[in-house]
Write an enzyme that holds these catalytic residues in place. Structure first.
Site, PDB file in Angstrom:
ATOM      1  N   HIS A  50      47.801 -33.070 -38.141  1.00  0.00           N
ATOM      2  CA  HIS A  50      46.748 -33.346 -39.267  1.00  0.00           C
ATOM      3  C   HIS A  50      45.392 -33.755 -38.975  1.00  0.00           C
ATOM      4  O   HIS A  50      45.232 -33.719 -37.487  1.00  0.00           O
ATOM      5  CB  HIS A  50      47.490 -34.015 -40.306  1.00  0.00           C
ATOM      6  N   GLU A 105      49.447 -40.345 -42.990  1.00  0.00           N
ATOM      7  CA  GLU A 105      50.056 -39.779 -41.811  1.00  0.00           C
ATOM      8  C   GLU A 105      49.092 -39.552 -40.594  1.00  0.00           C
ATOM      9  O   GLU A 105      49.410 -39.711 -39.466  1.00  0.00           O
ATOM     10  CB  GLU A 105      50.966 -38.563 -42.080  1.00  0.00           C
ATOM     11  N   HIS A 130      54.043 -36.555 -35.418  1.00  0.00           N
ATOM     12  CA  HIS A 130      54.084 -36.476 -37.025  1.00  0.00           C
ATOM     13  C   HIS A 130      54.985 -37.593 -37.674  1.00  0.00           C
ATOM     14  O   HIS A 130      55.882 -38.160 -36.930  1.00  0.00           O
ATOM     15  CB  HIS A 130      54.615 -35.218 -37.390  1.00  0.00           C
ATOM     16  N   GLU A 185      59.262 -36.054 -35.555  1.00  0.00           N
ATOM     17  CA  GLU A 185      58.942 -36.694 -36.662  1.00  0.00           C
ATOM     18  C   GLU A 185      59.637 -38.090 -36.597  1.00  0.00           C
ATOM     19  O   GLU A 185      60.585 -38.539 -36.448  1.00  0.00           O
ATOM     20  CB  GLU A 185      59.694 -35.924 -37.902  1.00  0.00           C
TER      21      GLU A 185
END
Length: 270
Positions: free
Chosen positions: A63, A100, A155, A233
């Site tokens: 992101h 995040e 992430h 993750e």
């Protein structure tokens, strides 16, 4: 190569387009103690003497901070394998508002520092936490053009509050795309899972994957990669226990150590 690429080496920072050092480069490490000691003692070890000398690692902080104000740009469709997907997304956040994208950026910089200290050349897919994107296909292309020996996209998840843990996502078989990297990427996933779990004590995900590894065929960042690549993750931002870890700078440094250990284990296989 996408604009804004930051190429960091253990000898400093090289801008896009600059040649990367040859594996036999003899520049010494920066910082206190670098070079020859004033008393004539031994110089700091050269890059070529370090365990990851000559290895290239792609770190992809998921992101970006500017995505939230760029809905048209991040929602446009881009190549993602056989299908297309949105360029990027905003990402998750903790219940207290820790985003995040900021977590991913901070953790990626910490991982970079661990790896460069071991002599690796680290390529980041973005150079700040205020811009937009890059798109998922561009993130993969940056690693491809760098001919990375290993790539990891960092992430944190945004699942329901009652589940927690980390998982590594490895590419599944997508005809015409992922076949050349399936075996190497799965080995990378195993090494990263094992070392991250051992260093941090973070439990395996109790809601996705098996024993800390999930295999997916729908992620453009994996489908478009020609180098061994996985997603990590790190935890579930909406779970109170995971969120407590993710928002703690000391724990993030431990997480970076675990990620670097997993990458090092993979890179030192041969």
């Amino acid at each position: 190569m996408a604009a804004g690429l930051l190429l960091a080496t253990s000898c400093g920072v090289a801008l896009p387009g600059e040649p990367r050092p040859e594996p036999g480069a003899t520049a010494t490490l920066p910082g206190p103690g670098g070079g020859t000691a004033p008393d004539g003692g031994s110089a700091a070890p050269s890059v070529a003497d370090l365990p990851l000398a000559g290895r290239v690692v792609l770190i992809d902080p998921g992101h970006n901070g500017g995505n939230v104000d760029a809905s048209d740009e991040i929602n446009r469709q881009v190549p993602a394998g056989p299908e297309t997907k949105a360029c990027d997304t905003v990402g998750a956040s903790t219940d207290d508002g820790y985003p995040e994208h900021e977590f991913n950026w901070d953790l990626s910089l910490r991982v970079r520092d661990y790896l460069t200290a071991e002599g690796a050349e680290v390529v980041l897919t973005r150079e700040d936490d205020e811009s937009v994107g890059p798109c998922v296909n561009e993130r993969a292309e940056i690693g491809n053009e760098a001919d990375a020996d290993a790539a990891v996209s960092i992430h944190a998840d945004g699942a329901s509050a009652g589940v927690r843990g980390f998982h590594v996502i490895a590419p599944g078989e997508v005809t015409g795309f992922t076949e050349p990297i399936l075996e190497s990427s799965y080995l990378l996933a195993e090494d990263l899972r094992d070392e991250f779990h051992e260093v941090t004590g973070q439990p395996y995900s109790d809601y996705l994957g098996e024993e800390g590894i999930d295999v997916r065929t729908d992620l453009g960042g994996l489908n478009m990669s020609t180098v061994p690549k996985v997603f990590l993750e790190v935890g579930n931002m909406r779970n109170p226990s995971d969120a407590e870890n993710l928002t703690d700078p000391e724990w993030r440094d431990l997480a970076a150590e675990g990620i670097a250990a997993g990458l090092s284990r993979y890179l030192e296989r041969d």
